[in-house]
Design a protein around this motif. Structure first.
Motif, PDB file in Angstrom:
ATOM      1  N   LEU A 130       0.848  -1.190   0.000  1.00  0.00           N
ATOM      2  CA  LEU A 130       0.000   0.000   0.000  1.00  0.00           C
ATOM      3  C   LEU A 130       0.884   1.241   0.000  1.00  0.00           C
ATOM      4  CD1 LEU A 130      -2.811   1.345   0.272  1.00  0.00           C
ATOM      5  CD2 LEU A 130      -2.517   1.181   2.755  1.00  0.00           C
ATOM      6  N   ASP A 131       0.623   2.157  -0.931  1.00  0.00           N
ATOM      7  CA  ASP A 131       1.308   3.449  -1.007  1.00  0.00           C
ATOM      8  C   ASP A 131       0.323   4.504  -0.503  1.00  0.00           C
ATOM      9  OD1 ASP A 131       2.524   5.851  -1.679  1.00  0.00           O
ATOM     10  OD2 ASP A 131       2.946   5.289  -3.751  1.00  0.00           O
ATOM     11  N   GLY A 133      -0.804   8.116   0.289  1.00  0.00           N
ATOM     12  CA  GLY A 133      -0.459   9.455  -0.196  1.00  0.00           C
ATOM     13  C   GLY A 133       0.324   9.351  -1.486  1.00  0.00           C
ATOM     14  N   CYS A 134      -0.193   8.585  -2.440  1.00  0.00           N
ATOM     15  CA  CYS A 134       0.560   8.191  -3.640  1.00  0.00           C
ATOM     16  C   CYS A 134       0.719   9.268  -4.695  1.00  0.00           C
ATOM     17  CB  CYS A 134      -0.080   6.959  -4.267  1.00  0.00           C
ATOM     18  SG  CYS A 134      -1.735   7.231  -4.946  1.00  0.00           S
ATOM     19  N   GLY A 135       0.004  10.386  -4.588  1.00  0.00           N
ATOM     20  CA  GLY A 135       0.112  11.406  -5.632  1.00  0.00           C
ATOM     21  C   GLY A 135      -0.293  10.834  -6.979  1.00  0.00           C
ATOM     22  N   VAL A 136       0.504  11.083  -8.013  1.00  0.00           N
ATOM     23  CA  VAL A 136       0.206  10.545  -9.342  1.00  0.00           C
ATOM     24  C   VAL A 136       0.852   9.173  -9.549  1.00  0.00           C
ATOM     25  CG1 VAL A 136      -0.181  12.814 -10.375  1.00  0.00           C
ATOM     26  CG2 VAL A 136       2.091  11.752 -10.521  1.00  0.00           C
ATOM     27  N   GLY A 137       1.500   8.644  -8.517  1.00  0.00           N
ATOM     28  CA  GLY A 137       1.968   7.261  -8.540  1.00  0.00           C
ATOM     29  C   GLY A 137       3.332   6.990  -9.122  1.00  0.00           C
ATOM     30  N   GLY A 138       4.176   7.986  -9.274  1.00  0.00           N
ATOM     31  CA  GLY A 138       5.515   7.753  -9.820  1.00  0.00           C
ATOM     32  C   GLY A 138       6.310   6.733  -9.017  1.00  0.00           C
ATOM     33  N   PRO A 139       6.442   6.913  -7.695  1.00  0.00           N
ATOM     34  CA  PRO A 139       7.173   5.928  -6.892  1.00  0.00           C
ATOM     35  C   PRO A 139       6.527   4.544  -6.953  1.00  0.00           C
ATOM     36  CG  PRO A 139       6.984   7.970  -5.687  1.00  0.00           C
ATOM     37  CD  PRO A 139       6.113   8.104  -6.908  1.00  0.00           C
ATOM     38  N   MET A 140       5.198   4.500  -6.948  1.00  0.00           N
ATOM     39  CA  MET A 140       4.481   3.228  -7.023  1.00  0.00           C
ATOM     40  C   MET A 140       4.907   2.455  -8.275  1.00  0.00           C
ATOM     41  SD  MET A 140       0.330   2.530  -7.273  1.00  0.00           S
ATOM     42  CE  MET A 140       0.065   4.014  -8.200  1.00  0.00           C
ATOM     43  N   ARG A 141       4.924   3.118  -9.413  1.00  0.00           N
ATOM     44  CA  ARG A 141       5.288   2.442 -10.669  1.00  0.00           C
ATOM     45  C   ARG A 141       6.751   2.025 -10.669  1.00  0.00           C
ATOM     46  NH1 ARG A 141       1.447   5.955 -12.051  1.00  0.00           N
ATOM     47  NH2 ARG A 141       2.871   7.697 -12.363  1.00  0.00           N
ATOM     48  N   ASN A 142       7.644   2.918 -10.257  1.00  0.00           N
ATOM     49  CA  ASN A 142       9.071   2.581 -10.233  1.00  0.00           C
ATOM     50  C   ASN A 142       9.339   1.403  -9.308  1.00  0.00           C
ATOM     51  OD1 ASN A 142       9.799   4.621 -12.023  1.00  0.00           O
ATOM     52  ND2 ASN A 142      10.175   6.092 -10.398  1.00  0.00           N
ATOM     53  N   MET A 143       8.702   1.417  -8.147  1.00  0.00           N
ATOM     54  CA  MET A 143       8.937   0.368  -7.163  1.00  0.00           C
ATOM     55  C   MET A 143       8.302  -0.954  -7.583  1.00  0.00           C
ATOM     56  SD  MET A 143       8.581   2.774  -3.781  1.00  0.00           S
ATOM     57  CE  MET A 143       8.980   1.547  -2.534  1.00  0.00           C
ATOM     58  N   ALA A 144       7.170  -0.905  -8.275  1.00  0.00           N
ATOM     59  CA  ALA A 144       6.542  -2.138  -8.775  1.00  0.00           C
ATOM     60  C   ALA A 144       7.411  -2.784  -9.854  1.00  0.00           C
ATOM     61  CB  ALA A 144       5.149  -1.833  -9.322  1.00  0.00           C
ATOM     62  N   VAL A 145       7.945  -1.974 -10.743  1.00  0.00           N
ATOM     63  CA  VAL A 145       8.824  -2.499 -11.794  1.00  0.00           C
ATOM     64  C   VAL A 145      10.087  -3.085 -11.175  1.00  0.00           C
ATOM     65  CG1 VAL A 145      10.296  -1.841 -13.745  1.00  0.00           C
ATOM     66  CG2 VAL A 145       7.950  -1.018 -13.639  1.00  0.00           C
ATOM     67  N   PHE A 146      10.673  -2.381 -10.221  1.00  0.00           N
ATOM     68  CA  PHE A 146      11.915  -2.824  -9.578  1.00  0.00           C
ATOM     69  C   PHE A 146      11.724  -4.105  -8.771  1.00  0.00           C
ATOM     70  CE2 PHE A 146      14.909  -2.777  -5.980  1.00  0.00           C
ATOM     71  CZ  PHE A 146      16.115  -2.697  -6.654  1.00  0.00           C
ATOM     72  N   SER A 147      10.620  -4.185  -8.025  1.00  0.00           N
ATOM     73  CA  SER A 147      10.448  -5.295  -7.078  1.00  0.00           C
ATOM     74  C   SER A 147       9.552  -6.425  -7.568  1.00  0.00           C
ATOM     75  CB  SER A 147       9.850  -4.752  -5.771  1.00  0.00           C
ATOM     76  OG  SER A 147       8.495  -4.356  -5.972  1.00  0.00           O
ATOM     77  N   GLY A 148       8.683  -6.118  -8.529  1.00  0.00           N
ATOM     78  CA  GLY A 148       7.715  -7.125  -8.963  1.00  0.00           C
ATOM     79  C   GLY A 148       6.492  -7.201  -8.063  1.00  0.00           C
ATOM     80  N   SER A 149       6.412  -6.351  -7.047  1.00  0.00           N
ATOM     81  CA  SER A 149       5.268  -6.314  -6.139  1.00  0.00           C
ATOM     82  C   SER A 149       4.065  -5.663  -6.801  1.00  0.00           C
ATOM     83  CB  SER A 149       5.610  -5.520  -4.875  1.00  0.00           C
ATOM     84  OG  SER A 149       6.671  -6.104  -4.171  1.00  0.00           O
ATOM     85  N   SER A 150       2.875  -5.986  -6.311  1.00  0.00           N
ATOM     86  CA  SER A 150       1.651  -5.300  -6.721  1.00  0.00           C
ATOM     87  C   SER A 150       1.410  -4.183  -5.717  1.00  0.00           C
ATOM     88  CB  SER A 150       0.461  -6.257  -6.709  1.00  0.00           C
ATOM     89  OG  SER A 150       0.620  -7.243  -7.694  1.00  0.00           O
ATOM     90  N   ILE A 151       1.164  -2.988  -6.224  1.00  0.00           N
ATOM     91  CA  ILE A 151       1.026  -1.834  -5.332  1.00  0.00           C
ATOM     92  C   ILE A 151      -0.279  -1.111  -5.609  1.00  0.00           C
ATOM     93  CG2 ILE A 151       2.082   0.304  -4.513  1.00  0.00           C
ATOM     94  CD1 ILE A 151       4.781  -0.753  -5.513  1.00  0.00           C
TER      95      ILE A 151
END
Length: 185
Positions: A130-131, A133-151
């Motif tokens: 869970l992210d 306060g995700c804003g437009v989700g930039g960190p969410m996307r970068n971290m999902a690509v890097f880790s393979g996690s669903s966010i």
């Protein structure tokens, strides 16, 4: 007489890379506010600060603080309706900073900070994250690509949800990244 039409945003990370970036910023067809709603949003936001430091060094009144406490969701929503495009124009899709090393670009420092967080949290494929306060989700996307996690990201602002999910789709990540509107307070 100048006539401006609504600008279409590709949400591919390159919308602000041209000389017409300013017009896109001010005439964004994705925006959830239309026409005079910008003006009323600004006025409502300003009214929440009536009596709050009208002069430098003045103390905020208790009444002003209580108004903001009661209307915090509106205040935060108005704020992000007004600044999201400016943040994106200036910082990209990640609305945070990271320590920056000598000869490292701004974006490299942002991604390094996000990847470090993934590593510290032990994020890996199959995890649900869970992210808040995700804003437009930039960190969410970068971290999902890097880790393979669903966010799944949550933000109070409908406009940020709308464009965040547009980015998720444009980047082929809607199967592991999703923004939802909600109040995590």
């Amino acid at each position: 007489i100048f006539v401006f039409r609504r600008s279409s945003m590709n949400r591919d990370g390159k919308d602000y890379d041209s000389s017409s970036a300013g017009m896109k910023l001010l005439n964004n067809a994705d925006h959830t506010l239309k026409n005079n709603e910008f003006d009323s949003s600004i006025k409502d936001y300003e009214n929440m600060f009536a009596g709050a430091r009208s002069t430098t060094g003045a103390i905020t009144s208790e009444e002003s603080v209580e108004i903001r406490k009661k209307k915090y969701a509106d205040m935060v929503n108005h704020f992000y309706n007004l600044v999201t495009d400016f943040y994106e124009y200036g910082w990209g899709q990640s609305f945070h900073f990271g320590p920056r090393f000598h000869n490292e670009t701004f974006m490299e420092s942002i991604k390094r900070a996000e990847y470090h967080l993934c590593s510290r949290l032990g994020m890996k494929p199959g995890m649900k994250v869970l992210d808040v306060g995700c804003g437009v989700g930039g960190p969410m996307r970068n971290m999902a690509v890097f880790s393979g996690s669903s966010i799944e990201g949550i933000t109070i602002n409908h406009y940020q949800v709308k464009i965040g999910n547009k980015y998720n789709e444009a980047n082929g990540l809607s199967h592991i990244c999703k923004s939802v509107q909600g109040d995590f307070q």
